[in-house]
Scaffold this active site. Structure first.
Site, PDB file in Angstrom:
ATOM      1  N   HIS A 150      33.521  30.431 -14.720  1.00  0.00           N
ATOM      2  CA  HIS A 150      32.287  31.209 -14.574  1.00  0.00           C
ATOM      3  C   HIS A 150      31.674  31.495 -15.956  1.00  0.00           C
ATOM      4  O   HIS A 150      30.462  31.377 -16.141  1.00  0.00           O
ATOM      5  CB  HIS A 150      32.558  32.571 -13.920  1.00  0.00           C
ATOM      6  CG  HIS A 150      33.021  32.522 -12.489  1.00  0.00           C
ATOM      7  ND1 HIS A 150      34.134  33.200 -12.049  1.00  0.00           N
ATOM      8  CD2 HIS A 150      32.503  31.911 -11.390  1.00  0.00           C
ATOM      9  CE1 HIS A 150      34.274  33.007 -10.746  1.00  0.00           C
ATOM     10  NE2 HIS A 150      33.315  32.230 -10.320  1.00  0.00           N
ATOM     11  N   ARG A 195      31.645  22.343  -8.695  1.00  0.00           N
ATOM     12  CA  ARG A 195      32.906  21.791  -9.192  1.00  0.00           C
ATOM     13  C   ARG A 195      33.134  20.431  -8.542  1.00  0.00           C
ATOM     14  O   ARG A 195      32.626  19.435  -8.974  1.00  0.00           O
ATOM     15  CB  ARG A 195      34.072  22.745  -8.909  1.00  0.00           C
ATOM     16  CG  ARG A 195      34.100  23.937  -9.820  1.00  0.00           C
ATOM     17  CD  ARG A 195      34.939  25.044  -9.272  1.00  0.00           C
ATOM     18  NE  ARG A 195      34.321  25.592  -8.064  1.00  0.00           N
ATOM     19  CZ  ARG A 195      34.790  26.616  -7.385  1.00  0.00           C
ATOM     20  NH1 ARG A 195      35.889  27.206  -7.769  1.00  0.00           N
ATOM     21  NH2 ARG A 195      34.164  27.063  -6.311  1.00  0.00           N
ATOM     22  N   LYS A 255      34.667  39.196   3.340  1.00  0.00           N
ATOM     23  CA  LYS A 255      35.824  38.726   2.569  1.00  0.00           C
ATOM     24  C   LYS A 255      36.720  39.882   2.183  1.00  0.00           C
ATOM     25  O   LYS A 255      36.248  40.981   1.933  1.00  0.00           O
ATOM     26  CB  LYS A 255      35.334  38.077   1.278  1.00  0.00           C
ATOM     27  CG  LYS A 255      34.896  36.652   1.431  1.00  0.00           C
ATOM     28  CD  LYS A 255      34.711  36.107   0.035  1.00  0.00           C
ATOM     29  CE  LYS A 255      34.240  34.675   0.019  1.00  0.00           C
ATOM     30  NZ  LYS A 255      34.029  34.222  -1.358  1.00  0.00           N
ATOM     31  N   SER A 304      38.555  31.367  -8.509  1.00  0.00           N
ATOM     32  CA  SER A 304      39.110  32.726  -8.436  1.00  0.00           C
ATOM     33  C   SER A 304      40.289  32.742  -7.464  1.00  0.00           C
ATOM     34  O   SER A 304      41.302  33.406  -7.702  1.00  0.00           O
ATOM     35  CB  SER A 304      38.046  33.708  -7.947  1.00  0.00           C
ATOM     36  OG  SER A 304      36.964  33.738  -8.831  1.00  0.00           O
TER      37      SER A 304
HETATM   38  P1  ADP Z   1      31.256  32.519  -4.088  1.00  0.00           P
HETATM   39  O1  ADP Z   1      32.258  33.288  -3.289  1.00  0.00           O
HETATM   40  O2  ADP Z   1      29.844  32.943  -3.875  1.00  0.00           O
HETATM   41  O3  ADP Z   1      31.423  31.019  -4.068  1.00  0.00           O
HETATM   42  P2  ADP Z   1      32.515  32.536  -6.693  1.00  0.00           P
HETATM   43  O4  ADP Z   1      32.717  33.733  -7.527  1.00  0.00           O
HETATM   44  O5  ADP Z   1      33.726  31.848  -6.178  1.00  0.00           O
HETATM   45  O6  ADP Z   1      31.527  33.010  -5.571  1.00  0.00           O
HETATM   46  O7  ADP Z   1      31.657  31.466  -7.496  1.00  0.00           O
HETATM   47  C1  ADP Z   1      30.362  31.759  -7.940  1.00  0.00           C
HETATM   48  C2  ADP Z   1      29.694  30.469  -8.372  1.00  0.00           C
HETATM   49  O8  ADP Z   1      30.380  29.934  -9.487  1.00  0.00           O
HETATM   50  C3  ADP Z   1      29.716  29.364  -7.301  1.00  0.00           C
HETATM   51  O9  ADP Z   1      28.511  28.641  -7.376  1.00  0.00           O
HETATM   52  C4  ADP Z   1      30.880  28.505  -7.704  1.00  0.00           C
HETATM   53  O10 ADP Z   1      30.709  27.164  -7.268  1.00  0.00           O
HETATM   54  C5  ADP Z   1      30.788  28.613  -9.218  1.00  0.00           C
HETATM   55  N1  ADP Z   1      32.082  28.379  -9.853  1.00  0.00           N
HETATM   56  C6  ADP Z   1      33.271  28.907  -9.534  1.00  0.00           C
HETATM   57  N2  ADP Z   1      34.248  28.449 -10.346  1.00  0.00           N
HETATM   58  C7  ADP Z   1      33.644  27.587 -11.210  1.00  0.00           C
HETATM   59  C8  ADP Z   1      34.119  26.757 -12.275  1.00  0.00           C
HETATM   60  N3  ADP Z   1      35.411  26.683 -12.598  1.00  0.00           N
HETATM   61  N4  ADP Z   1      33.214  26.021 -12.947  1.00  0.00           N
HETATM   62  C9  ADP Z   1      31.906  26.047 -12.593  1.00  0.00           C
HETATM   63  N5  ADP Z   1      31.406  26.785 -11.580  1.00  0.00           N
HETATM   64  C10 ADP Z   1      32.253  27.549 -10.902  1.00  0.00           C
END
Ligand code: ADP
Length: 163
Positions: free
Chosen positions: A17, A92, A41, A130
């Site tokens: 992130h 990703r 969630k 995450s």
């Molecule tokens: P959500 O539950 O809305 O998917 P996340 O916190 O998991 O929220 O992710 C937020 C955004 O960041 C999403 O668009 C996800 O694809 C992106 N994201 C998560 N991990 C990575 C990563 N390692 N590299 C790039 N983008 C990421």
């Protein structure tokens, strides 16, 4: 003013992130990292804890124009409230593609004036999620290279408290 929103659960924020935030922030006047409040969630961290961990991650001067906020409801409603025209999401693997395409198209239907922009994950971070980080933490694995040190400490504290 060119404002963009980067919404997500951020439960917790990872190095993946942070990479997206640091790469995308320079392309806008303001980037708001938006912690989406979801009742669907089961989250490990509260909204305030997640915001605080994001704040602590924004120490580099590349991100002087980044703010952290939270919102319950549609991201497009938040965009309208603050006058943002761009939603940023990270991509990703192929598994993200279907979900992100669907969300982007729903949002376009609801708000044709707001554009979703997808940023490819850096190759060195594309495997970080995450969810994966929480699995590693719960099972006592090392979190180096996945999250900042203070996030690793917060995870370990949270897991201890739940035991
Ligand atoms: P959500 O539950 O809305 O998917 P996340 O916190 O998991 O929220 O992710 C937020 C955004 O960041 C999403 O668009 C996800 O694809 C992106 N994201 C998560 N991990 C990575 C990563 N390692 N590299 C790039 N983008 C990421």
């Amino acid at each position: 003013m060119r404002k963009a929103i980067y919404p997500g659960s951020f439960d917790p924020i990872t190095i993946g992130h942070i990479d997206i935030i640091e790469r995308l922030a320079p392309h806008f006047d303001e980037l708001i990292v938006l912690v989406s409040v979801s009742s669907a969630k089961s989250e490990m961290f509260t909204v305030e804890e997640r915001k605080s961990l994001i704040q602590q991650s924004l120490k580099s001067n590349k991100v002087a124009n980044v703010k952290v906020e939270s919102h319950q409801g549609l991201t497009i409603d938040f965009c309208r409230k603050v006058g943002a025209k761009v939603i940023i999401r990270g991509l990703r693997a192929v598994i993200d593609f279907e979900y992100e395409t669907s969300m982007a198209n729903i949002n376009r239907k609801l708000a044709p004036d707001i554009e979703t922009m997808l940023a490819f994950a850096s190759p060195e971070y594309y495997f970080i999620s995450s969810r994966g980080v929480k699995e590693v933490a719960i099972n006592g694995g090392p979190l180096v290279g996945l999250v900042p040190t203070f996030v690793a400490e917060a995870l370990q504290k949270k897991i201890q408290a739940k035991r």
